[in-house]
Design an enzyme around this catalytic site. Structure first.
Site, PDB file in Angstrom:
ATOM      1  N   ARG A  45       0.863  -1.177   0.000  1.00  0.00           N
ATOM      2  CA  ARG A  45       0.000   0.000   0.000  1.00  0.00           C
ATOM      3  C   ARG A  45       0.898   1.226   0.000  1.00  0.00           C
ATOM      4  O   ARG A  45       2.094   1.146   0.300  1.00  0.00           O
ATOM      5  CB  ARG A  45      -0.919   0.011   1.219  1.00  0.00           C
ATOM      6  N   ASN A  47       2.462   4.624   1.461  1.00  0.00           N
ATOM      7  CA  ASN A  47       2.811   4.928   2.840  1.00  0.00           C
ATOM      8  C   ASN A  47       3.147   6.390   3.078  1.00  0.00           C
ATOM      9  O   ASN A  47       2.503   7.041   3.863  1.00  0.00           O
ATOM     10  CB  ASN A  47       3.972   4.055   3.314  1.00  0.00           C
ATOM     11  N   ASP A  65       3.570  -7.234   4.615  1.00  0.00           N
ATOM     12  CA  ASP A  65       3.944  -8.589   4.979  1.00  0.00           C
ATOM     13  C   ASP A  65       5.423  -8.587   5.365  1.00  0.00           C
ATOM     14  O   ASP A  65       6.296  -8.930   4.585  1.00  0.00           O
ATOM     15  CB  ASP A  65       3.679  -9.536   3.813  1.00  0.00           C
ATOM     16  N   ASP A 141      11.308   7.263  10.766  1.00  0.00           N
ATOM     17  CA  ASP A 141       9.939   7.453  10.292  1.00  0.00           C
ATOM     18  C   ASP A 141       9.925   8.781   9.540  1.00  0.00           C
ATOM     19  O   ASP A 141      10.819   9.035   8.745  1.00  0.00           O
ATOM     20  CB  ASP A 141       8.969   7.423  11.481  1.00  0.00           C
TER      21      ASP A 141
END
Length: 168
Positions: A45, A47, A65, A141
Site C-alpha cells: 500500500r 505509505n 507482509d 519514520d
C-alpha cells in the site's frame, strides 16, 4: 486510509490513499482515482510522500507482509507517474534540502537514512549514499528539513525526534 497528500491550487488535493493515487476533495470527500498503487502486489500500500521544491510529489509504499523489499517509489508530476526506484520495504522520511538539490529517504525496514543528489530540472535522484544510521534508537519514520538545512527525524519505536546537521 489516507497515507500522504499534497495541496494543489484548486479545491482538490493530490492524495495517496492505501490503494492508489487520487484527486481528493476534502470538502465533499469525493475521490477520483488517478492510478492504482502496485496492484500486482496484494501486500503493498502507499505509505509516505512529500513534495520536492518544484512541486513534484515523491511517494512510496510499504509491504505489509514483514516489510519485504518489494514496493516502488514514484515521482508524480504533470507528465504522470514515474518509478524512481524499487525494492523498498517501507518508504519514509522523503524530504529535500532548502535548495532542493539533495533528497533524503529512508526505508524503514532498516535503520538508515540515505541521501541522493537530486536533479531539480528532471526530478531524478542519483548517487544514493548513507546519511545517518539510527540503529541505536528506533527506526526512521517521518522527516523534515528546516531552513538551515538540518534534518529532523521522528523515530518509530524510539520515542524521540533527532536533529541531524547537513553532514549527518
Amino acid at each position: 486510509k489516507l497515507c500522504a497528500f499534497a495541496f494543489t491550487n484548486s479545491d482538490v488535493m493530490l492524495a495517496a490513499f492505501s490503494d492508489g493515487l487520487y484527486w481528493f476533495n476534502p470538502e465533499t470527500l469525493d475521490r477520483s482515482l488517478i492510478t492504482a498503487y502496485d496492484p500486482e502486489n496484494k501486500n503493498s500500500r502507499m505509505n509516505d510522500g512529500n513534495l520536492d521544491r518544484q512541486g513534484r510529489f515523491i511517494v512510496g509504499g510499504i509491504d505489509e507482509d514483514n516489510m519485504k523489499p518489494t514496493t516502488p517509489v514514484w515521482r508524480v508530476d504533470n507528465l504522470g507517474e514515474t518509478i524512481l526506484f524499487g525494492n523498498i520495504g517501507c518508504a519514509n522520511s522523503t524530504c529535500f534540502s532548502p535548495d532542493g538539490t539533495t533528497m533524503y529517504f529512508a526505508d524503514s525496514a532498516g535503520t538508515e537514512i540515505h541521501k541522493f543528489d537530486y536533479d531539480t530540472e528532471t526530478g531524478t535522484p542519483t548517487n544514493r549514499r548513507l546519511f545517518a544510521d539510527l540503529k541505536d534508537a528506533g527506526i526512521p519514520d517521518g522527516s523534515t528539513v528546516d531552513a538551515e538545512g538540518s534534518l529532523w527525524n521522528a523515530r518509530f519505536g524510539g520515542a524521540c525526534v533527532q536533529k541531524f546537521l547537513e553532514d549527518g
